[in-house]
Design a protein around this motif. Sequence first.
Motif, short mmCIF file in Angstrom:
data_model
loop_
_atom_site.label_atom_id
_atom_site.label_comp_id
_atom_site.label_asym_id
_atom_site.label_seq_id
_atom_site.Cartn_x
_atom_site.Cartn_y
_atom_site.Cartn_z
N GLY A 60 0.79 -1.22 0.00
CA GLY A 60 0.00 0.00 0.00
C GLY A 60 0.82 1.27 0.00
N LEU A 61 2.15 1.15 -0.25
CA LEU A 61 3.02 2.32 -0.23
C LEU A 61 3.16 2.97 -1.59
CD1 LEU A 61 5.93 0.87 1.95
CD2 LEU A 61 4.06 2.33 2.72
N GLY A 62 2.86 2.22 -2.66
CA GLY A 62 3.14 2.70 -4.00
C GLY A 62 1.93 3.14 -4.80
N GLY A 63 0.77 3.26 -4.17
CA GLY A 63 -0.41 3.70 -4.89
C GLY A 63 -0.74 2.79 -6.06
N ASP A 64 -1.23 3.39 -7.15
CA ASP A 64 -1.62 2.62 -8.32
C ASP A 64 -0.45 1.91 -8.98
OD1 ASP A 64 -4.25 3.26 -8.01
OD2 ASP A 64 -4.25 4.90 -9.46
N ASN A 65 0.78 2.36 -8.71
CA ASN A 65 1.93 1.71 -9.32
C ASN A 65 2.09 0.26 -8.86
OD1 ASN A 65 2.75 3.89 -10.89
ND2 ASN A 65 3.98 4.75 -9.25
N GLU A 66 1.52 -0.07 -7.72
CA GLU A 66 1.60 -1.46 -7.25
C GLU A 66 0.94 -2.41 -8.25
OE1 GLU A 66 0.25 -2.00 -3.28
OE2 GLU A 66 1.65 -0.56 -2.43
N LYS A 67 -0.09 -1.92 -8.93
CA LYS A 67 -0.79 -2.76 -9.91
C LYS A 67 0.08 -3.02 -11.14
CE LYS A 67 -5.15 -0.58 -8.54
NZ LYS A 67 -6.26 0.30 -8.99
N LEU A 68 1.13 -2.20 -11.31
CA LEU A 68 1.99 -2.31 -12.49
C LEU A 68 3.31 -3.01 -12.20
CD1 LEU A 68 1.48 1.32 -13.87
CD2 LEU A 68 0.25 -0.75 -14.55
N ALA A 69 3.46 -3.56 -11.01
CA ALA A 69 4.72 -4.18 -10.62
C ALA A 69 4.92 -5.51 -11.34
CB ALA A 69 4.76 -4.40 -9.10
N PHE A 70 6.12 -5.73 -11.82
CA PHE A 70 6.48 -7.02 -12.40
C PHE A 70 6.83 -7.98 -11.27
CE2 PHE A 70 7.32 -4.44 -16.19
CZ PHE A 70 6.81 -5.26 -17.19
N ALA A 71 6.17 -9.12 -11.23
CA ALA A 71 6.41 -10.12 -10.19
C ALA A 71 7.44 -11.14 -10.65
CB ALA A 71 5.11 -10.82 -9.82
N ILE A 72 8.20 -11.68 -9.71
CA ILE A 72 9.18 -12.73 -9.98
C ILE A 72 8.71 -14.01 -9.29
CG2 ILE A 72 11.58 -13.46 -9.70
CD1 ILE A 72 12.35 -10.50 -9.62
N GLU A 78 -4.43 -18.88 -5.61
CA GLU A 78 -5.67 -18.12 -5.85
C GLU A 78 -5.42 -16.89 -6.70
OE1 GLU A 78 -7.59 -17.25 -2.20
OE2 GLU A 78 -7.73 -19.34 -1.54
N THR A 79 -4.26 -16.28 -6.57
CA THR A 79 -3.89 -15.12 -7.38
C THR A 79 -2.47 -15.30 -7.91
OG1 THR A 79 -2.88 -13.80 -5.61
CG2 THR A 79 -5.28 -13.67 -5.86
N ALA A 80 -2.12 -14.50 -8.91
CA ALA A 80 -0.77 -14.58 -9.47
C ALA A 80 0.29 -14.24 -8.43
CB ALA A 80 -0.65 -13.62 -10.67
N LEU A 81 -0.05 -13.34 -7.50
CA LEU A 81 0.93 -12.94 -6.49
C LEU A 81 1.24 -14.06 -5.49
CD1 LEU A 81 0.00 -9.22 -5.66
CD2 LEU A 81 1.98 -10.08 -6.93
N ASP A 82 0.35 -15.05 -5.41
CA ASP A 82 0.63 -16.19 -4.55
C ASP A 82 1.84 -16.98 -5.05
OD1 ASP A 82 -1.51 -15.57 -2.94
OD2 ASP A 82 -2.90 -16.90 -3.99
N LEU A 83 2.19 -16.79 -6.32
CA LEU A 83 3.31 -17.52 -6.92
C LEU A 83 4.60 -16.71 -6.89
CD1 LEU A 83 1.41 -18.80 -10.08
CD2 LEU A 83 1.77 -20.01 -7.91
N ALA A 84 4.57 -15.50 -6.36
CA ALA A 84 5.74 -14.62 -6.37
C ALA A 84 6.21 -14.31 -4.96
CB ALA A 84 5.40 -13.31 -7.10
N ASP A 85 7.51 -14.23 -4.80
CA ASP A 85 8.06 -13.77 -3.52
C ASP A 85 8.91 -12.51 -3.69
OD1 ASP A 85 10.09 -14.97 -4.92
OD2 ASP A 85 10.81 -16.22 -3.28
N LEU A 86 9.23 -12.16 -4.94
CA LEU A 86 10.00 -10.96 -5.23
C LEU A 86 9.35 -10.21 -6.38
CD1 LEU A 86 13.61 -12.52 -5.23
CD2 LEU A 86 12.58 -11.20 -3.37
N GLY A 87 9.79 -8.97 -6.60
CA GLY A 87 9.29 -8.18 -7.72
C GLY A 87 10.29 -7.11 -8.10
N LEU A 88 10.24 -6.67 -9.37
CA LEU A 88 11.08 -5.55 -9.80
C LEU A 88 10.54 -4.25 -9.22
CD1 LEU A 88 11.54 -6.42 -13.59
CD2 LEU A 88 13.25 -6.63 -11.80
N ARG A 89 11.43 -3.39 -8.76
CA ARG A 89 10.98 -2.12 -8.17
C ARG A 89 10.26 -1.28 -9.21
NH1 ARG A 89 17.26 -0.24 -7.66
NH2 ARG A 89 17.56 0.28 -9.86
N PHE A 90 9.15 -0.64 -8.81
CA PHE A 90 8.39 0.23 -9.72
C PHE A 90 8.70 1.69 -9.50
CE2 PHE A 90 5.55 -1.10 -6.20
CZ PHE A 90 5.45 0.10 -5.52
#
Length: 408
Positions: free
Chosen positions: A55-67, A81-93
């Motif tokens: 919740g720190l990055g506003g709408d940009n969180e929706k645009l984060a690339f997940a790893i 249940e969601t794509a983020l359940d498969l990610a533990d890291l992400g590229l900084r937005f």
Amino acid sequence: MPSPVNPPRGMRDFLPADKRRRDLVLGTIRETYRSYGFDEIETPVVEESSRLHAGLGGDNEKLAFAIMKRGLSTEKLQSAETALDLADLGLRFDLTVPLARFYATHRATLPTVFRAIQIAPVWRAERPQKGRYRQFVQCDIDIIGEAGPMAEIELISATAEVLGRLGLVGTTIRINDRRILLGLLSHWKVPTERFDTALVIIDKLDKIGIDGVVGELAEIGVPTDDLAAQLAELAGATWESSAGARWLDAEAFGDLLSLREALPDARLEFDPTLVRGMGYYTGTIFEVAHPDFGYSLGGGGRYDGMIGRFLGADVPAAGFSLGFERLVDLVELPGGSAEGSVILYDATVPPAELVRLQHELAADGTRVRLDRRAKNLKNQLAGLAELGYTRFATLADAAAPLEWKPLS
């Protein structure tokens, strides 16, 4: 299907001339900020996924690339249940969330008031279009630990100096305060629980116009009687016309007037409709505008609550980010370039002699290139000039002295 030879959509290759231009502009930005007492840091290009979606990055969180996590089993893939359940890291937005984490990690070794430079690429899953990419460079300065107006004063002063050194004339810095925006919403009788949504709508004023904003505010239950006229008045507001207005937060406006007084050489323009999309801003917000362009060249503001999310105690912070990709295309670089030398040699010259000459010339930092002399010398020299070299010498005999000629 994507072309096998093109970079991924929304990302770019840079030829040597482009890279040199970018580095020259970045060098000006970096050295200017350093001259104002900021110190450069570097953070990883990836962060924990939970941090990027806190919740720190506003709408940009929706645009984060997940790893994706390593070693995912078929069972885990199917149970997600969601794509983020498969990610533990992400590229900084952006560079602000990593800075907040960096400060929380290293606070004990940093000065009480920390002035940081970050110049680095970030990634967002944007829909690519002109001036908007999926990988781009941000140039950020931030001051952490200064609760008073000196943080904003230093940020604006240093950024105005950068714009001046880059030769960008006619720029102004639009300025507002989140307290003024919240007071405006209260004046319009917007329910408190609708404040964030209303601010997102107002932030689209430049894109959808007054009628569009009024229509969307009506959809969330905001009374719209006379609202179009009020928005039109706000869009043309000035320092003088806004003073004493019923909707104005007098304390916040007074703080902005103090900033203007402290920065007589900066062109500060009060804009009560300026929102800045990030929900983490808590006070002053600002944005760089140019009369010839319908988009901002950078912006920032005060975000006192963000770092406290990591430390459990609020830490004052403010930052300014330049939109480098937009900026670099506007800058007219000086016609000259740093000296570079080319030795055009014949096959008869021993390699050991070529290496000796290159070492000798490069010892003082001169850029030296060795090229076999081509049959079409004119085309060869034109190509070398495009690469930024300024002089050349031909060498057919190792014993002959070098005779330098300008590359033009």
